[in-house]
Design an enzyme around this catalytic site. Structure first.
Site, short mmCIF file in Angstrom:
data_model
loop_
_atom_site.label_atom_id
_atom_site.label_comp_id
_atom_site.label_asym_id
_atom_site.label_seq_id
_atom_site.Cartn_x
_atom_site.Cartn_y
_atom_site.Cartn_z
N HIS A 222 0.89 -1.20 -0.04
CA HIS A 222 0.02 -0.08 -0.08
C HIS A 222 1.06 1.34 -0.04
O HIS A 222 1.39 1.44 -0.99
CB HIS A 222 -0.87 -0.14 1.34
CG HIS A 222 -1.86 0.80 1.05
ND1 HIS A 222 -2.33 1.72 0.18
CD2 HIS A 222 -2.91 1.41 2.06
CE1 HIS A 222 -3.35 2.31 0.40
NE2 HIS A 222 -3.66 2.40 1.60
N HIS A 261 -1.33 -1.72 -10.66
CA HIS A 261 -2.34 -0.97 -9.79
C HIS A 261 -3.61 -2.06 -9.62
O HIS A 261 -4.08 -2.43 -10.95
CB HIS A 261 -2.68 0.35 -10.12
CG HIS A 261 -3.34 1.15 -8.93
ND1 HIS A 261 -4.56 0.93 -8.59
CD2 HIS A 261 -2.84 1.83 -8.05
CE1 HIS A 261 -5.03 1.67 -7.65
NE2 HIS A 261 -4.07 2.11 -7.14
N ASP A 315 3.48 5.83 -7.01
CA ASP A 315 4.43 5.40 -6.34
C ASP A 315 5.55 5.56 -7.23
O ASP A 315 6.89 5.42 -6.48
CB ASP A 315 4.30 4.14 -5.38
CG ASP A 315 3.25 4.25 -4.46
OD1 ASP A 315 3.36 5.02 -3.65
OD2 ASP A 315 2.45 3.42 -4.32
#
Length: 379
Positions: A222, A261, A315
């Site tokens: 996460h 994702h 990210d």
């Protein structure tokens, strides 16, 4: 025995309605309260986005000023919490420290168990304001420095950078931080948001619910993924190693951190915004090595993974941006929390306005029944 369909990871399961966030994973679209993330990143501020997530509408000018003033007034940390931060084990992860600090905030709040709408809203404002102050204090103490008092003349993003570094940021740096916070403020019912709502549905206090959310965000699948991306860059080393490295990973069906994702099957729209800022950082501030490595990975991996719907996520490029702003690896996920507190609070407020129904999922039992009990001396 039940014959119900099992949704591993709750994928595709609808448990509530929400007007805060819309994600179209097939088309790569993300909206907060109906506003495209690209527009908000370009034109808005973190304060305005936080208002949007708490009220489900954009504020008027006087409302935004009053809201921002409230956040400014709530930035300072209790002295007891600052003393506690000084006592945290020096080698502990900042996310573990943040988790404990949020819990302590609850113990220091005499209205911790006030579940009224007004009480919940005021505590939400306080948490949004204080998360940045906590993370900045953690950074300062970890570096052997004293925490700084907040500056009322600075925006949320600029004050966060000031409290973390001791230097007033340039307008460019403040804007870069503002954009990063906006992009991470909300993302539907991800693991940490779901955790916050599940906890709050028991009628616990919001500090306990947010503590649980921080614990969930800490996981490398996460919020911790941005740390893993920078570790990957360090592992690769020189830019010329990037191509053979990614080719080897692909040949051995390894995992590339920051790519893929759960929702997006195309380029994450947040990654698209951050890629632009990462490129600017590389051009202006000497982060070209990191950027070039990431672009090499993106382009080479895209040939194999793109047709399978695996692209860079938010990210992938965020670490380069945070590094340029003076944050070390272990603070990337706490910065994520500084942003996501607005989304967590917004969803708790929204869920409780309608019906704070206790979350109680079920599981299909697969074990035996009616086993004879055998005394322990006969087993």
């Amino acid at each position: 025995m039940s014959t119900a369909t099992i949704a591993r990871g709750l994928e595709g399961v609808l448990f509530t309605e929400s007007a805060l966030c819309f994600i179209d994973g097939q088309a790569g679209r993300l909206y907060y309260g109906g506003y495209a993330i690209q527009e908000l990143a370009e034109k808005s501020t973190f304060e305005e986005v936080s208002f949007l997530l708490l009220h489900n509408r954009l504020p008027k000018a006087d409302e935004l000023k009053a809201f921002s003033d409230e956040l400014v007034a709530l930035r300072a940390l209790p002295e007891e919490l600052i003393q506690q931060i000084r006592q945290f084990p020096k080698g502990a992860h900042p996310m573990s420290m943040l988790r404990t600090a949020v819990s302590e905030l609850g113990m220091l709040d005499p209205r911790e168990d006030d579940l009224t709408p007004e009480g919940l809203y005021q505590k939400s404002l306080s948490l949004i304001a204080k998360f940045a102050s906590i993370v900045a204090a953690l950074k300062r103490v970890r570096e052997g420095k004293e925490p700084l008092a907040p500056r009322p003349d600075l925006s949320h993003a600029a004050n966060f950078l000031y409290m973390a570094s001791g230097t007033e940021p340039t307008p460019e740096q403040a804007r870069l931080m503002d954009v990063a916070l906006i992009l991470h403020a909300e993302h539907g019912f991800n693991a940490s948001t779901f955790t916050a709502i599940a906890a709050y549905s028991t009628q616990t206090d919001i500090y306990s619910a947010i503590t649980a959310a921080v614990a969930s965000l800490k996981g490398p699948r996460h919020g911790g993924a941005n740390e893993a991306v920078m570790k990957m860059i360090e592992e690769i080393g020189p830019v010329e190693n990037a191509l053979p490295w990614v080719q080897n990973i692909l040949a051995n069906k390894g995992r590339i951190m920051g790519m893929g994702h759960r929702v997006y099957k195309v380029f994450d729209p947040r990654a698209g915004v951050l890629e632009k800022y990462a490129r600017l950082v590389a051009e202006k501030h000497g982060k070209s090595k990191e950027y070039q490595i990431l672009k090499t990975i993106e382009e080479e991996a895209g040939k194999v993974l793109g047709p399978r719907g695996i692209y860079p996520n938010v990210d992938f490029y965020s670490g380069v941006v945070y590094s340029d702003l003076g944050f070390s690896l272990e603070f990337f996920t706490p910065i994520f929390a500084v942003a996501r507190i607005s989304g967590w609070a917004g969803h708790i407020l929204e869920y409780t306005r309608v019906d704070n129904r206790l979350l109680r999922p079920d599981a299909q039992y697969t074990g035996p029944l009616d086993l004879p009990y055998v005394p322990i001396d006969q087993r």
